[in-house]
Design a protein around this motif. Structure first.
Motif, PDB file in Angstrom:
ATOM      1  N   ALA A 188      -2.899  -2.101  28.466  1.00 44.37           N
ATOM      2  CA  ALA A 188      -2.284  -2.754  27.307  1.00 44.37           C
ATOM      3  C   ALA A 188      -1.603  -4.030  27.794  1.00 44.37           C
ATOM      4  CB  ALA A 188      -1.261  -1.823  26.673  1.00 44.37           C
ATOM      5  N   PRO A 189      -1.679  -5.127  27.023  1.00 43.63           N
ATOM      6  CA  PRO A 189      -1.135  -6.381  27.537  1.00 43.63           C
ATOM      7  C   PRO A 189       0.383  -6.389  27.712  1.00 43.63           C
ATOM      8  CG  PRO A 189      -2.005  -6.663  25.309  1.00 43.63           C
ATOM      9  CD  PRO A 189      -2.370  -5.284  25.745  1.00 43.63           C
ATOM     10  N   ASP A 190       1.097  -5.664  26.883  1.00 47.44           N
ATOM     11  CA  ASP A 190       2.547  -5.915  26.851  1.00 47.44           C
ATOM     12  C   ASP A 190       3.338  -5.167  27.911  1.00 47.44           C
ATOM     13  OD1 ASP A 190       1.844  -3.633  25.494  1.00 47.44           O
ATOM     14  OD2 ASP A 190       3.540  -3.721  24.127  1.00 47.44           O
ATOM     15  N   LYS A 191       3.026  -3.896  28.145  1.00 44.54           N
ATOM     16  CA  LYS A 191       3.845  -3.201  29.139  1.00 44.54           C
ATOM     17  C   LYS A 191       3.168  -1.944  29.674  1.00 44.54           C
ATOM     18  CE  LYS A 191       6.338  -0.693  25.599  1.00 44.54           C
ATOM     19  NZ  LYS A 191       7.600  -0.303  25.006  1.00 44.54           N
ATOM     20  N   GLU A 244       4.639   1.532  30.622  1.00 40.92           N
ATOM     21  CA  GLU A 244       5.926   2.221  30.478  1.00 40.92           C
ATOM     22  C   GLU A 244       5.988   3.416  31.418  1.00 40.92           C
ATOM     23  OE1 GLU A 244       7.634   2.475  26.487  1.00 40.92           O
ATOM     24  OE2 GLU A 244       8.268   4.520  27.001  1.00 40.92           O
ATOM     25  N   LYS A 291      12.792  -4.095  32.760  1.00 41.48           N
ATOM     26  CA  LYS A 291      11.723  -4.302  33.730  1.00 41.48           C
ATOM     27  C   LYS A 291      12.105  -3.663  35.065  1.00 41.48           C
ATOM     28  CE  LYS A 291       9.636  -7.941  36.322  1.00 41.48           C
ATOM     29  NZ  LYS A 291      10.155  -8.980  37.159  1.00 41.48           N
ATOM     30  N   GLN A 347      -4.455 -10.257  28.913  1.00 42.27           N
ATOM     31  CA  GLN A 347      -3.625 -10.832  27.845  1.00 42.27           C
ATOM     32  C   GLN A 347      -4.458 -11.466  26.729  1.00 42.27           C
ATOM     33  OE1 GLN A 347      -0.352 -10.287  28.011  1.00 42.27           O
ATOM     34  NE2 GLN A 347      -0.545  -9.357  30.036  1.00 42.27           N
ATOM     35  N   ALA A 390       3.012 -10.374  34.386  1.00 41.59           N
ATOM     36  CA  ALA A 390       3.120 -11.184  33.171  1.00 41.59           C
ATOM     37  C   ALA A 390       4.413 -11.989  33.129  1.00 41.59           C
ATOM     38  CB  ALA A 390       3.028 -10.285  31.938  1.00 41.59           C
ATOM     39  N   ASP A 391       5.389 -11.647  33.974  1.00 44.25           N
ATOM     40  CA  ASP A 391       6.614 -12.452  33.994  1.00 44.25           C
ATOM     41  C   ASP A 391       6.329 -13.878  34.484  1.00 44.25           C
ATOM     42  OD1 ASP A 391       5.975 -11.205  36.401  1.00 44.25           O
ATOM     43  OD2 ASP A 391       8.039 -11.144  37.100  1.00 44.25           O
ATOM     44  N   PRO A 450       0.539  -6.298  32.710  1.00 50.92           N
ATOM     45  CA  PRO A 450       1.701  -5.970  31.875  1.00 50.92           C
ATOM     46  C   PRO A 450       2.921  -5.682  32.745  1.00 50.92           C
ATOM     47  CG  PRO A 450       0.055  -4.200  31.854  1.00 50.92           C
ATOM     48  CD  PRO A 450      -0.565  -5.357  32.558  1.00 50.92           C
TER      49      PRO A 450
END
Ligand SMILES: [Zn+2]
Length: 295
Positions: free
Chosen positions: A279-282, A284, A226, A145, A190-191, A217
């Motif tokens: 990647a930090p966000d997700k 997929e 999610k 992150q 990350a949650d 992520p």
């Protein structure tokens, strides 16, 4: 830090069988431990007796073992450790960091469910214990992150550490356990970033060194939802090497076909693990994978 002092962990809650998202998290923490020649522990977070089931705990442990993921020490169960949480709760009380609270959920609804300040509801018994949180900001560098600046009081919400019905909160138990088990590195979803400032505050109050934290992520479908038990993630089958390879592929690890056992696949994956590749966000999921992983 010498390599051998690394202790990592995976800490599932037995509210249901293991799903694909939990397998990915377990793998990431396992690979990080093994790459650092460290220990890897499994802890069953069954502190909420109203939601956790012993049969889910044994199923989770069996499923992990079928993928070669076995705790280096016998797994600990939070339900066996209540006296340890009570000891630290009493220390915090002696440090004047707690206050009693009797607010109901309905009362807190007027404040978006948050409890921002000390309250005067404590004359009635039984009551919960809340942690008074000042407006501190914590900085941590997360391998995935990047730099995180986490505000303790934004939104202002003093957490309950022990509920009115006698249950200890996740926030207290996770900090006490990670410290007493000597955990040096946490790799988790990350949650849980939202819970991190309160945990770092507890480490500071108790005079303990916080572990290094890395937040994976979130695993989600192209619909932006999610992958979770709440969103109907399916249990994964035991010992399915295709599932194992797929989970590793989402961690950007591809193991060649020569490996034919879970152990062989994991051994080949260890040198390839690199949190910086994510990647930090997700993460997929492809539409076919998502379709096969949820009900
Ligand atoms: Zn209150």
């Amino acid at each position: 830090m010498s390599a051998s002092s690394y202790i990592g962990r995976f800490a599932p809650s037995p509210t249901g069988p293991l799903h694909f998202g939990s397998l990915v998290t377990a793998l990431a923490s396992y690979l990080d431990s093994r790459q650092h020649h460290g220990q890897w522990l499994v802890r069953i977070e069954d502190i909420d007796g109203t939601r956790c089931q012993p049969e889910h705990a044994s199923h989770i442990l069996q499923t992990l073992a079928s993928y070669g993921l076995e705790s280096d020490l016998p797994p600990v169960f939070q339900s066996d450790r209540l006296n340890l949480y009570q000891q630290q709760l009493e220390r915090l009380h002696e440090l004047d960091q707690l206050y009693p609270c009797n607010c109901t959920r309905a009362q807190l609804q007027t404040q978006a469910g948050l409890h921002p300040t000390r309250c005067d509801s404590h004359t009635r018994l039984p009551h919960s214990w809340r942690l008074a949180c000042p407006a501190n900001t914590f900085h941590l560098h997360d391998a995935i992150q990047g730099n995180l600046y986490l505000s303790l009081a934004e939104p202002a919400n003093d957490p309950v550490l022990k509920r009115k019905d006698g249950y200890f909160s996740y926030q207290l138990a996770v900090v006490v356990d990670d410290h007493l088990q000597g955990v040096t590195h946490i790799v988790r979803g990350a949650d849980l970033i939202d819970t991190t400032a309160q945990q770092l505050h507890l480490y500071q109050l108790l005079g303990w060194q916080a572990p290094t934290m890395t937040h994976l992520p979130l695993i989600m479908g192209s619909d932006g939802r999610k992958l979770s038990k709440q969103n109907h993630a399916k249990p994964i089958p035991m010992a399915d090497l295709r599932v194992l390879r797929k989970a590793l592929a989402y961690l950007k690890i591809n193991v060649d076909e020569a490996a034919h056992s879970a152990k062989g696949i994991l051994d080949a994956a260890i040198p390839q693990w690199s949190p910086q590749r994510l990647a930090p966000d997700k993460i997929e999921l492809s539409p076919p994978d998502l379709a096969s992983l949820v009900f």
